[in-house]
Scaffold this motif. Sequence first.
Motif, PDB file in Angstrom:
ATOM      1  N   SER A  77       0.870  -9.726  -1.676  1.00  0.00           N
ATOM      2  CA  SER A  77       1.537  -8.483  -2.075  1.00  0.00           C
ATOM      3  C   SER A  77       2.951  -8.379  -1.521  1.00  0.00           C
ATOM      4  O   SER A  77       3.805  -7.727  -2.136  1.00  0.00           O
ATOM      5  CB  SER A  77       0.702  -7.280  -1.625  1.00  0.00           C
ATOM      6  OG  SER A  77      -0.577  -7.303  -2.219  1.00  0.00           O
ATOM      7  N   ALA A 282      -2.852  -7.567  -6.347  1.00  0.00           N
ATOM      8  CA  ALA A 282      -1.550  -7.556  -5.674  1.00  0.00           C
ATOM      9  C   ALA A 282      -0.572  -6.623  -6.385  1.00  0.00           C
ATOM     10  O   ALA A 282       0.176  -5.868  -5.745  1.00  0.00           O
ATOM     11  CB  ALA A 282      -0.979  -8.971  -5.604  1.00  0.00           C
ATOM     12  N   THR A 286       0.907  -3.116  -4.761  1.00  0.00           N
ATOM     13  CA  THR A 286       2.357  -2.927  -4.664  1.00  0.00           C
ATOM     14  C   THR A 286       2.801  -1.646  -5.357  1.00  0.00           C
ATOM     15  O   THR A 286       3.595  -0.874  -4.822  1.00  0.00           O
ATOM     16  CB  THR A 286       3.087  -4.139  -5.283  1.00  0.00           C
ATOM     17  OG1 THR A 286       2.649  -5.330  -4.625  1.00  0.00           O
ATOM     18  CG2 THR A 286       4.585  -4.010  -5.122  1.00  0.00           C
ATOM     19  N   THR A 303       3.794  -1.069   0.461  1.00  0.00           N
ATOM     20  CA  THR A 303       2.864  -2.096  -0.002  1.00  0.00           C
ATOM     21  C   THR A 303       1.689  -2.249   0.949  1.00  0.00           C
ATOM     22  O   THR A 303       0.537  -2.405   0.516  1.00  0.00           O
ATOM     23  CB  THR A 303       3.600  -3.438  -0.171  1.00  0.00           C
ATOM     24  OG1 THR A 303       4.581  -3.305  -1.208  1.00  0.00           O
ATOM     25  CG2 THR A 303       2.635  -4.558  -0.535  1.00  0.00           C
ATOM     26  N   VAL A 307      -2.171  -1.773  -0.120  1.00  0.00           N
ATOM     27  CA  VAL A 307      -3.208  -2.786   0.055  1.00  0.00           C
ATOM     28  C   VAL A 307      -4.456  -2.189   0.683  1.00  0.00           C
ATOM     29  O   VAL A 307      -5.590  -2.536   0.315  1.00  0.00           O
ATOM     30  CB  VAL A 307      -2.678  -3.952   0.925  1.00  0.00           C
ATOM     31  CG1 VAL A 307      -3.822  -4.841   1.410  1.00  0.00           C
ATOM     32  CG2 VAL A 307      -1.677  -4.787   0.136  1.00  0.00           C
TER      33      VAL A 307
END
Length: 352
Positions: A77, A282, A286, A303, A307
């Motif tokens: 990511s 990913a 993001t 980010t 996640v």
Amino acid sequence: MTVTTPAKNDPGIQESPAAGFGKQPLGKRLIGANTFWIALVLLALVLVFTAIAPAEFATLFNLQQLLIETSVLLVLSVGMTFVIITSGIDLSVGSVLIFAGMVAGKTMEALSGGNASNAGWGVITVGLIAAVVAGTVWGLINGFLIAVAGIPPLIVTLGTMGAALGAALLLNNGSDVRSVPTALNQQLGYGTSFGVVPNLVLIAVVITLIGAWLLHTTKFGRYTYAVGSNAEGARRAGIGVTGHLLKVYLLTGFLAGIAGFLSLSYYNSTTISGHTSDNLNAIAATVMGGTSLFGGVGSILGTVIGVFIPAVLKKGFNITHVQDFWQMIAVGAVLIAAVWFDQRRRRRRNSR
């Protein structure tokens, strides 16, 4: 020449500094930041699951497992953040991860005479180099086709997604590599530092910090924001847009190579079927973290938070015995809300 991101693309404190933005009161800056709101969502999820199951959720072991399970995705990511800030996309990172892990596994296997279980760190180091080179090569292919040949990123990375996965399957006749050095699995995949910090997490943290430094404090980061905000304007300002995009996709491929090696060390296998949706995960992480699909806006901190939202949901639902299907619905709702918020913010900004 120093180029900063235009102020119109800088609505939050996590993005590149804009002229005049620092004059706003701290409270207004916080409320206007994507990172602030997405962090509140993550905090609310942690508090809810802690209240429901404090003895199971709020434990050191659970935290360690949560961090380990997100480490590989976090590395992917970080690279995806750079790509999306440039207004691009990379659908191939999951397949590149698989390919890099396969190349590393086959390399270590070949250097060990067909059985890498007892291989030492010399062989492991060569395997790491092979994984990084494999990932970087795919990044170079993506970058060349997008930046030099001018093919849209969606089409290029959709093609390389299939090509990288097919190449990985060809390397071992469609099956996983299962002969992995025991030292790699025990010392990196499951090893710890300082008694409690998993080595896998430590590496992911270091990579994330380097990514944050690169994006937020260097010329490379400023150029990334500028290209995503207005590629033609950046070109007229003297930025080599073609070369910069090539470097961004190289970086993404490089990180996918590292992620493939980390995954190999943890799972003790290439686990092909376990990474088929890593590219979408990913991208979702993001975007949930506040990086705009329209380019020019984003942060590494956002980010990181993005996640952890699906990871906390999955862990919390498992502990509270809620079906995994609800996690998919919840993550989808958060993702749509993040994109809606970004569009709403852009419309409000453009109407001024």
